[in-house]
Design an enzyme around this catalytic site. Sequence first.
Site, PDB file in Angstrom:
ATOM      1  N   MET A 279      47.648 -34.550  84.795  1.00  0.00           N
ATOM      2  CA  MET A 279      48.273 -33.501  84.005  1.00  0.00           C
ATOM      3  C   MET A 279      47.642 -32.146  84.253  1.00  0.00           C
ATOM      4  SD  MET A 279      47.104 -34.478  80.193  1.00  0.00           S
ATOM      5  CE  MET A 279      45.531 -33.871  79.771  1.00  0.00           C
ATOM      6  N   PRO A 280      47.633 -31.621  85.345  1.00  0.00           N
ATOM      7  CA  PRO A 280      48.281 -32.118  86.561  1.00  0.00           C
ATOM      8  C   PRO A 280      47.355 -32.980  87.435  1.00  0.00           C
ATOM      9  CG  PRO A 280      47.629 -29.854  86.881  1.00  0.00           C
ATOM     10  CD  PRO A 280      47.269 -30.213  85.464  1.00  0.00           C
TER      11      PRO A 280
END
EC number: 5.3.2.-
Length: 75
Positions: free
Chosen positions: A1-2
């Site tokens: 995330m990311p």
Amino acid sequence: MPHVDIKCFPRELTDEQKTALAADITEVLIRHLNSKESAVSVALTQVEPDAWQAVWDSEIAPQMAQLIKKPGYSM
């Protein structure tokens, strides 16, 4: 995330070079996605040239519409 998974042909990178690569990618994600450093993960997967077709077939070609940077080659 990311999470970023870099796939490339084998390279002889030192641990220091890998750390620098991860730091640079992390910096870009923080700047462009407003992410926190603690939320970013980066993987480096080295793929032999004779196995690249499988990467193309499973990850690149099926996602061509979603790629924000398309390759300058096709297979």
